[in-house]
Design an enzyme around this catalytic site. Structure first.
Site, mmCIF file in Angstrom:
data_model
loop_
_atom_site.group_PDB
_atom_site.id
_atom_site.type_symbol
_atom_site.label_atom_id
_atom_site.label_comp_id
_atom_site.label_asym_id
_atom_site.label_seq_id
_atom_site.Cartn_x
_atom_site.Cartn_y
_atom_site.Cartn_z
ATOM 1 N N HIS A 127 61.137 2.696 -9.577
ATOM 2 C CA HIS A 127 62.582 2.542 -9.873
ATOM 3 C C HIS A 127 63.009 3.306 -11.128
ATOM 4 O O HIS A 127 64.209 3.436 -11.387
ATOM 5 C CB HIS A 127 62.949 1.065 -10.065
ATOM 6 N N ASP A 164 56.736 0.595 -0.504
ATOM 7 C CA ASP A 164 57.219 -0.612 -1.185
ATOM 8 C C ASP A 164 58.447 -1.136 -0.428
ATOM 9 O O ASP A 164 59.175 -0.371 0.201
ATOM 10 C CB ASP A 164 57.594 -0.248 -2.627
ATOM 11 N N HIS A 166 61.151 -2.124 -1.631
ATOM 12 C CA HIS A 166 62.381 -1.656 -2.283
ATOM 13 C C HIS A 166 62.456 -0.131 -2.253
ATOM 14 O O HIS A 166 61.424 0.546 -2.348
ATOM 15 C CB HIS A 166 62.422 -2.133 -3.744
ATOM 16 N N ASP A 245 55.045 -5.606 -1.467
ATOM 17 C CA ASP A 245 56.022 -6.699 -1.412
ATOM 18 C C ASP A 245 56.734 -6.782 -0.061
ATOM 19 O O ASP A 245 57.606 -7.631 0.119
ATOM 20 C CB ASP A 245 57.020 -6.619 -2.575
HETATM 21 ZN ZN LIG Z 1 59.222 -3.513 -4.687
#
Ligand SMILES: [Zn+2]
Length: 308
Positions: A127, A164, A166, A245
């Site tokens: 991120h 991931d 996200h 995740d």
């Molecule tokens: Zn994540």
């Protein structure tokens, strides 16, 4: 049997954002526990990761941003970078070792000391944008590693694969439109950070998944979208943002992957790397917050890197 390097540092465990934060030191313990109980420690080569240098960070992040992280590092207490991302007195060293692990892994893979590598590090990185910390991330470890391979070690084409749950907005911020880089990214959408659905240059292959999607959906997008994109791009080395995740037991989101899916996608990428990239893969830990599932998933990922 290929040799897989396992890169970590005691410094990465000391980063602590406070009580109840899901990105906690115990994540690395859970991975270590599963390595021991699975017998994997006997087939890996372990490396103590050095810190990244300023020059290595500057390939991805702006000088002003790096200066701000150094100057905001607290000598005591907690410094709040954004609502999810905090620094304790040990955070800067952890972040430098996390990025340094990925860079060192690149050097050892290219030198042939190991065939591929996994970096068991925190804070995670995908991120972190060129000039912004967010989503538990300070420095973009995998982007820094890919940039090291291309700008310092002379590889012309490098590809980052991110599974991931996200969207890796930070990696996309660095890669989008940049010659010699490809990013393929799967993620639940809509979900934090609510990016990855806009129109983008064609070196970004975003493959969003709806809440509830399972491993069959992941396998399908890898076969139908990632592998054809890799075939077309012909990278010389693969980089994996390995977030776990999306596991069904991880309540950070609502995907339904299991460790067999992580092993399968890793095997597909290793097969591609064996055929096209001299087997060169560097993977770095991103998310994964259900501790037992995280440990089992990392072992499955390592088995995928090793192969049968
Ligand atoms: Zn994540």
């Amino acid at each position: 049997m290929p040799t897989v390097g396992f890169f970590t540092s005691p410094a990465c465990r000391k980063h602590d954002m406070g009580n109840e934060h899901p990105e906690c030191p115990e994540r690395l313990d859970a991975i270590q526990d599963q390595l021991l109980s699975s017998g994997m420690e006997f087939v890996l080569r372990f490396f103590d990761a050095p810190q990244a240098t300023r020059a290595q960070l500057e390939r991805v992040h702006t000088r002003e941003y790096i200066d701000s992280i150094y100057s905001r590092a607290p000598s005591e207490g907690i410094e709040v970078l954004d609502e999810d991302t905090r620094m304790c007195p040990d955070t800067l060293a952890a972040a430098l070792h996390a990025a340094g692990a990925a860079v060192d892994a690149v050097d050892k893979v290219i030198a042939g000391e190991v065939n591929s590598a996994f970096c068991s590090v925190r804070p995670p990185g995908h991120h972190a944008e060129r000039d912004k910390a967010m989503g538990f991330c300070l420095f973009n470890n995998i982007a820094i590693a890919a940039a090291h391979a291309r700008e310092q070690r002379g590889l012309a084409r490098v590809a980052v694969l991110d599974f991931d749950v996200h969207h890796g907005n930070g990696t996309e911020d660095f890669v989008a439109g940049r010659e010699g880089y490809l990013l393929c990214s799967s993620f639940q959408s809509p979900l934090y950070p609510f990016t990855g659905t806009e129109e983008l240059p064609d070196n970004i292959v975003n493959t969003p998944l709806e809440a509830g999607a399972g491993g069959d959906a992941l396998r399908s997008l890898v076969e139908n979208e990632w592998l054809p994109a890799l075939e077309k791009f012909q990278p010389q080395m693969l980089f994996i943002s390995a977030g776990f995740d999306g596991h069904v037991e991880d309540h950070m989101a609502q995907l339904r992957f299991n460790e067999d899916d992580y092993r399968w996608v890793t095997e597909k990428l290793r097969e591609f790397a064996d055929a096209h990239c001299e087997g060169r893969i560097v993977s770095a830990l991103e998310g994964g917050y259900a501790l037992s599932a995280l440990g089992r998933s990392v072992v499955a990922h390592l088995k995928g890197l090793i192969g049968n």
